[in-house]
Design a protein around this motif. Sequence first.
Motif, PDB file in Angstrom:
ATOM      1  N   TYR A  35       0.989  -1.080  -0.163  1.00 45.31           N
ATOM      2  CA  TYR A  35      -0.053   0.054   0.074  1.00 45.31           C
ATOM      3  C   TYR A  35       0.737   1.349  -0.124  1.00 45.31           C
ATOM      4  CZ  TYR A  35      -3.774  -3.051   1.212  1.00 45.31           C
ATOM      5  OH  TYR A  35      -4.835  -3.968   1.527  1.00 45.31           O
ATOM      6  N   GLN A  37       0.594   5.152   1.346  1.00 43.02           N
ATOM      7  CA  GLN A  37      -0.223   6.049   2.021  1.00 43.02           C
ATOM      8  C   GLN A  37       0.376   7.563   2.277  1.00 43.02           C
ATOM      9  OE1 GLN A  37      -0.601   5.328   6.563  1.00 43.02           O
ATOM     10  NE2 GLN A  37      -2.483   6.142   6.447  1.00 43.02           N
ATOM     11  N   GLY A  42      -5.768   7.625   3.732  1.00 39.66           N
ATOM     12  CA  GLY A  42      -5.692   6.395   3.999  1.00 39.66           C
ATOM     13  C   GLY A  42      -4.796   5.430   2.929  1.00 39.66           C
ATOM     14  N   PRO A  43      -4.593   4.273   3.429  1.00 42.23           N
ATOM     15  CA  PRO A  43      -3.670   3.542   2.502  1.00 42.23           C
ATOM     16  C   PRO A  43      -4.218   3.294   1.181  1.00 42.23           C
ATOM     17  CG  PRO A  43      -3.548   2.682   4.975  1.00 42.23           C
ATOM     18  CD  PRO A  43      -4.568   3.724   4.450  1.00 42.23           C
ATOM     19  N   PHE A  45      -4.409   0.792  -2.210  1.00 45.56           N
ATOM     20  CA  PHE A  45      -3.775  -0.651  -2.582  1.00 45.56           C
ATOM     21  C   PHE A  45      -2.958  -0.591  -3.888  1.00 45.56           C
ATOM     22  CE2 PHE A  45      -3.765  -5.128  -2.844  1.00 45.56           C
ATOM     23  CZ  PHE A  45      -4.336  -5.411  -4.197  1.00 45.56           C
ATOM     24  N   ARG A  57      -4.335  -6.023  -8.539  1.00 43.01           N
ATOM     25  CA  ARG A  57      -3.510  -4.808  -8.929  1.00 43.01           C
ATOM     26  C   ARG A  57      -4.437  -3.451  -8.644  1.00 43.01           C
ATOM     27  NH1 ARG A  57       1.729  -3.713 -10.862  1.00 43.01           N
ATOM     28  NH2 ARG A  57       2.076  -1.631 -11.508  1.00 43.01           N
ATOM     29  N   GLY A  58      -3.935  -2.581  -7.987  1.00 44.28           N
ATOM     30  CA  GLY A  58      -4.909  -1.219  -7.782  1.00 44.28           C
ATOM     31  C   GLY A  58      -4.418  -0.192  -8.817  1.00 44.28           C
ATOM     32  N   LEU A  88       4.343   7.068   2.614  1.00 48.93           N
ATOM     33  CA  LEU A  88       4.764   5.846   3.676  1.00 48.93           C
ATOM     34  C   LEU A  88       4.422   4.640   3.084  1.00 48.93           C
ATOM     35  CD1 LEU A  88       5.748   4.663   6.425  1.00 48.93           C
ATOM     36  CD2 LEU A  88       3.352   4.822   7.188  1.00 48.93           C
ATOM     37  N   LEU A  90       3.427   0.738   2.920  1.00 52.46           N
ATOM     38  CA  LEU A  90       3.126  -0.412   3.884  1.00 52.46           C
ATOM     39  C   LEU A  90       2.911  -1.645   3.312  1.00 52.46           C
ATOM     40  CD1 LEU A  90       0.305   1.787   5.760  1.00 52.46           C
ATOM     41  CD2 LEU A  90       2.463   1.277   6.665  1.00 52.46           C
ATOM     42  N   GLN A 103      -5.808  -8.497   7.335  1.00 49.35           N
ATOM     43  CA  GLN A 103      -4.297  -8.301   6.964  1.00 49.35           C
ATOM     44  C   GLN A 103      -3.584  -7.476   8.185  1.00 49.35           C
ATOM     45  OE1 GLN A 103      -4.183  -6.116   3.149  1.00 49.35           O
ATOM     46  NE2 GLN A 103      -4.988  -7.813   2.035  1.00 49.35           N
ATOM     47  N   PHE A 105      -0.298  -5.398   9.125  1.00 44.85           N
ATOM     48  CA  PHE A 105       0.557  -4.377   8.714  1.00 44.85           C
ATOM     49  C   PHE A 105       1.925  -4.280   9.275  1.00 44.85           C
ATOM     50  CE2 PHE A 105      -1.599  -2.086   5.524  1.00 44.85           C
ATOM     51  CZ  PHE A 105      -3.150  -2.449   5.822  1.00 44.85           C
ATOM     52  N   GLY A 106       2.877  -4.038   8.484  1.00 47.47           N
ATOM     53  CA  GLY A 106       4.371  -3.696   9.051  1.00 47.47           C
ATOM     54  C   GLY A 106       4.307  -2.134   9.507  1.00 47.47           C
TER      55      GLY A 106
ATOM     56  N   TYR B  36      -8.636  -0.546  12.101  1.00 44.15           N
ATOM     57  CA  TYR B  36      -7.431  -0.263  12.339  1.00 44.15           C
ATOM     58  C   TYR B  36      -7.162   0.779  13.129  1.00 44.15           C
ATOM     59  CZ  TYR B  36      -6.365  -4.014   9.037  1.00 44.15           C
ATOM     60  OH  TYR B  36      -6.253  -4.982   8.285  1.00 44.15           O
ATOM     61  N   PRO B  44      -0.800   0.696  10.299  1.00 41.95           N
ATOM     62  CA  PRO B  44      -2.040   0.451  11.121  1.00 41.95           C
ATOM     63  C   PRO B  44      -1.888  -0.992  11.902  1.00 41.95           C
ATOM     64  CG  PRO B  44      -2.225   0.778   8.713  1.00 41.95           C
ATOM     65  CD  PRO B  44      -0.790   0.836   9.108  1.00 41.95           C
ATOM     66  N   LEU B  87      -8.829   3.898  11.150  1.00 43.72           N
ATOM     67  CA  LEU B  87      -9.006   3.611   9.704  1.00 43.72           C
ATOM     68  C   LEU B  87      -9.971   2.632   9.726  1.00 43.72           C
ATOM     69  CD1 LEU B  87      -5.276   3.693   8.620  1.00 43.72           C
ATOM     70  CD2 LEU B  87      -7.145   5.430   7.983  1.00 43.72           C
ATOM     71  N   GLN B  94     -10.690  -6.341  -3.152  1.00 40.29           N
ATOM     72  CA  GLN B  94      -9.556  -5.807  -2.510  1.00 40.29           C
ATOM     73  C   GLN B  94      -9.905  -5.065  -1.403  1.00 40.29           C
ATOM     74  OE1 GLN B  94      -8.008  -1.799  -4.495  1.00 40.29           O
ATOM     75  NE2 GLN B  94      -8.314  -3.346  -6.222  1.00 40.29           N
ATOM     76  N   PHE B  97      -9.649   1.490   1.777  1.00 36.09           N
ATOM     77  CA  PHE B  97      -9.511   2.182   3.001  1.00 36.09           C
ATOM     78  C   PHE B  97     -10.251   3.344   2.987  1.00 36.09           C
ATOM     79  CE2 PHE B  97      -6.912   0.227   6.056  1.00 36.09           C
ATOM     80  CZ  PHE B  97      -6.275  -0.915   5.464  1.00 36.09           C
ATOM     81  N   GLY B  98     -10.938   3.990   4.173  1.00 30.45           N
ATOM     82  CA  GLY B  98     -11.221   5.398   4.143  1.00 30.45           C
ATOM     83  C   GLY B  98      -9.825   6.430   4.566  1.00 30.45           C
ATOM     84  N   THR B  99     -10.241   7.682   4.813  1.00 35.81           N
ATOM     85  CA  THR B  99      -9.205   8.533   5.168  1.00 35.81           C
ATOM     86  C   THR B  99      -9.088   8.574   6.645  1.00 35.81           C
ATOM     87  OG1 THR B  99     -10.856  10.316   4.845  1.00 35.81           O
ATOM     88  CG2 THR B  99      -9.601   9.834   2.849  1.00 35.81           C
TER      89      THR B  99
END
Lengths: 114, 107
Positions: A35, A37, A42-43, A45, A57-58, A88, A90, A103, A105-106, B36, B44, B87, B94, B97-99
């Motif tokens: 992702y 960000q 928001g993140p 994809f 794929r996004g 950032l 992710l 999922q 996250f790191g 999250y 997150p 979040l 897929q 996410f929201g903001t």
Amino acid sequence: DAGVTQSPTHLIKTRGQQVTLRCSPKSGHDTVSWYQQALGQGPQFIFQYYEEEERQRGNFPDRFSGHQFPNYSSELNVNALLLGDSALYLCASSLAGTSTDTQYFGPGTRLTVL
Amino acid sequence: EDQVTQSPEALRLQEGESSSLNCSYTVSGLRGLFWYRQDPGKGPEFLFTLYSAGEEKEKERLKATLTKKESFLHITAPKPEDSATYLCAATGNQFYFGTGTSLTVIP
């Protein structure tokens, strides 16, 4: 139990350069998603890898590419960097074939493009 | 178009003042709704997964609920350490996410 790890933590590049970011999934996970960000957003994809193949794929250009290795770790490559690629990045891991898509996250890699 | 919208964008609460965060979604073939928590400059942190309308989950001062069109994250008697961005994400083919909602809890 090791969580998702990413390297490096921070990275500074100049426009036009190429960058490689790395991710190791949570123990027992086989699927890695990436992702982007931007600050205050928001993140978004980028893509997902499973069984060493890009599965989804996004809406990101071909400058963004990836790879998954037999040990499930993954790399994200970005070519011809633009100022707008500063963000950032992710990595998230999950386990395919289960009833949950959760999922994990790191900590992310902060990329700055000058 | 699949999308997730969160409100409010920012929320300031006094310690102990309960409130709710909203997440509305339009995602085809919804498979799950996720919450999250994200601290500044970090990844997150997973809180909850909800799968069907009417489902509720709780963790300490947080409770998440789900309807067919939206989800709420209820925060009861918040503490300063609950300050973070929350979040919401919905998954169809897929993750979308929201903001986020930036929550500040004032001592």
